[in-house]
Design a protein around this motif. Structure first.
Motif, short mmCIF file in Angstrom:
data_model
loop_
_atom_site.label_atom_id
_atom_site.label_comp_id
_atom_site.label_asym_id
_atom_site.label_seq_id
_atom_site.Cartn_x
_atom_site.Cartn_y
_atom_site.Cartn_z
N GLY A 4 0.81 -1.21 0.00
CA GLY A 4 0.00 0.00 0.00
C GLY A 4 0.85 1.26 0.00
N GLY A 5 1.92 1.26 0.79
CA GLY A 5 2.80 2.42 0.82
C GLY A 5 3.51 2.63 -0.50
N LEU A 6 3.95 1.55 -1.12
CA LEU A 6 4.60 1.66 -2.42
C LEU A 6 3.62 2.14 -3.48
CD1 LEU A 6 7.12 1.19 -4.15
CD2 LEU A 6 6.36 -1.16 -4.47
N PHE A 7 2.40 1.63 -3.44
CA PHE A 7 1.38 2.07 -4.39
C PHE A 7 1.09 3.56 -4.24
CE2 PHE A 7 -3.15 2.60 -5.51
CZ PHE A 7 -3.09 2.25 -6.86
N LEU A 8 0.93 4.03 -3.01
CA LEU A 8 0.69 5.46 -2.79
C LEU A 8 1.87 6.31 -3.22
CD1 LEU A 8 -1.14 5.48 0.66
CD2 LEU A 8 -2.07 6.08 -1.57
N LEU A 11 1.80 6.61 -6.87
CA LEU A 11 0.71 7.50 -7.30
C LEU A 11 1.06 8.97 -7.09
CD1 LEU A 11 -2.60 5.83 -6.09
CD2 LEU A 11 -1.83 6.17 -8.43
N LEU A 12 1.79 9.26 -6.02
CA LEU A 12 2.10 10.65 -5.69
C LEU A 12 3.22 11.24 -6.54
CD1 LEU A 12 1.87 10.46 -1.80
CD2 LEU A 12 0.27 11.57 -3.36
N GLU A 13 4.06 10.39 -7.08
CA GLU A 13 5.19 10.88 -7.88
C GLU A 13 4.78 11.06 -9.33
OE1 GLU A 13 8.39 11.84 -6.91
OE2 GLU A 13 7.28 11.80 -5.04
N PRO A 14 5.37 12.06 -10.01
CA PRO A 14 5.05 12.27 -11.44
C PRO A 14 5.47 11.07 -12.28
CG PRO A 14 6.29 14.12 -10.53
CD PRO A 14 6.26 13.06 -9.48
N ILE A 15 4.77 10.88 -13.39
CA ILE A 15 5.01 9.72 -14.26
C ILE A 15 6.42 9.73 -14.83
CG2 ILE A 15 4.30 8.59 -16.40
CD1 ILE A 15 2.31 8.25 -14.16
N LEU A 48 11.89 13.47 -3.80
CA LEU A 48 10.47 13.19 -3.66
C LEU A 48 9.67 14.48 -3.55
CD1 LEU A 48 10.47 10.25 -1.09
CD2 LEU A 48 10.16 10.11 -3.55
N GLN A 49 8.41 14.40 -3.96
CA GLN A 49 7.46 15.50 -3.79
C GLN A 49 7.15 15.65 -2.29
OE1 GLN A 49 6.34 17.34 -6.40
NE2 GLN A 49 7.67 16.10 -7.70
N PRO A 50 6.69 16.82 -1.86
CA PRO A 50 6.38 17.01 -0.42
C PRO A 50 5.35 16.01 0.10
CG PRO A 50 6.48 19.13 -1.52
CD PRO A 50 6.60 18.08 -2.59
N ALA A 51 4.35 15.68 -0.69
CA ALA A 51 3.35 14.71 -0.23
C ALA A 51 3.98 13.33 -0.05
CB ALA A 51 2.19 14.63 -1.22
N SER A 52 4.91 12.98 -0.92
CA SER A 52 5.59 11.69 -0.80
C SER A 52 6.49 11.67 0.42
CB SER A 52 6.43 11.42 -2.05
OG SER A 52 5.60 11.35 -3.18
N ARG A 53 7.09 12.79 0.76
CA ARG A 53 7.92 12.86 1.97
C ARG A 53 7.06 12.67 3.21
NH1 ARG A 53 11.93 17.91 0.58
NH2 ARG A 53 12.80 16.99 -1.31
N VAL A 56 6.39 9.02 3.53
CA VAL A 56 7.54 8.31 4.08
C VAL A 56 7.61 8.54 5.60
CG1 VAL A 56 10.06 8.19 4.08
CG2 VAL A 56 8.82 8.26 1.93
N ALA A 57 7.30 9.75 6.04
CA ALA A 57 7.31 10.04 7.48
C ALA A 57 6.22 9.25 8.20
CB ALA A 57 7.12 11.54 7.71
N VAL A 58 5.05 9.12 7.58
CA VAL A 58 3.96 8.34 8.18
C VAL A 58 4.36 6.87 8.24
CG1 VAL A 58 1.59 7.51 7.78
CG2 VAL A 58 2.13 9.93 7.56
N LEU A 59 5.04 6.37 7.22
CA LEU A 59 5.51 4.99 7.24
C LEU A 59 6.55 4.79 8.34
CD1 LEU A 59 5.78 4.22 3.43
CD2 LEU A 59 4.19 3.20 5.06
N MET A 60 7.42 5.79 8.55
CA MET A 60 8.39 5.69 9.64
C MET A 60 7.70 5.63 10.99
SD MET A 60 11.32 8.38 8.62
CE MET A 60 12.16 8.34 7.07
#
Length: 93
Positions: A4-8, A11-15, A48-53, A56-60
């Protein structure tokens, strides 16, 4: 949680960033490292984009506290539970 984290994260990173060679494995390593709270990185984090960071913080945080603890905190408690505190007179002296 890892999938789920990898999928998100994907999704958050540009193509155009995701299409680069080896970026998928870098993102996968970031997610596993964040969830395992090992402190390792492949150097992808500054790009990484700010949302992706934030992800990553939520995953930590999830890795530090524990997935079962977080899942248990999200479950609604039953207010009509059939229990009560025990009462006892304690003898002193």
């Amino acid at each position: 949680v890892i999938i789920g984290g990898l999928f998100l994260l994907l999704l958050l990173e540009p193509i155009e960033v995701v299409d680069r060679h080896g970026v998928f494995m870098g993102y996968f390593f970031e997610v596993v490292s964040a969830l395992g709270t090992v402190g390792l990185s492949t150097g992808v984090t500054p790009e990484l984009q700010p949302a992706s960071r934030v992800l990553v913080a939520v995953l930590m945080f999830t890795g530090r506290v524990g997935t079962l603890t977080i899942a248990g905190s999200l479950v609604k408690e039953n207010p009509d539970a059939d229990w009560q505190y025990p009462e006892e007179e304690v003898m002193i002296g």
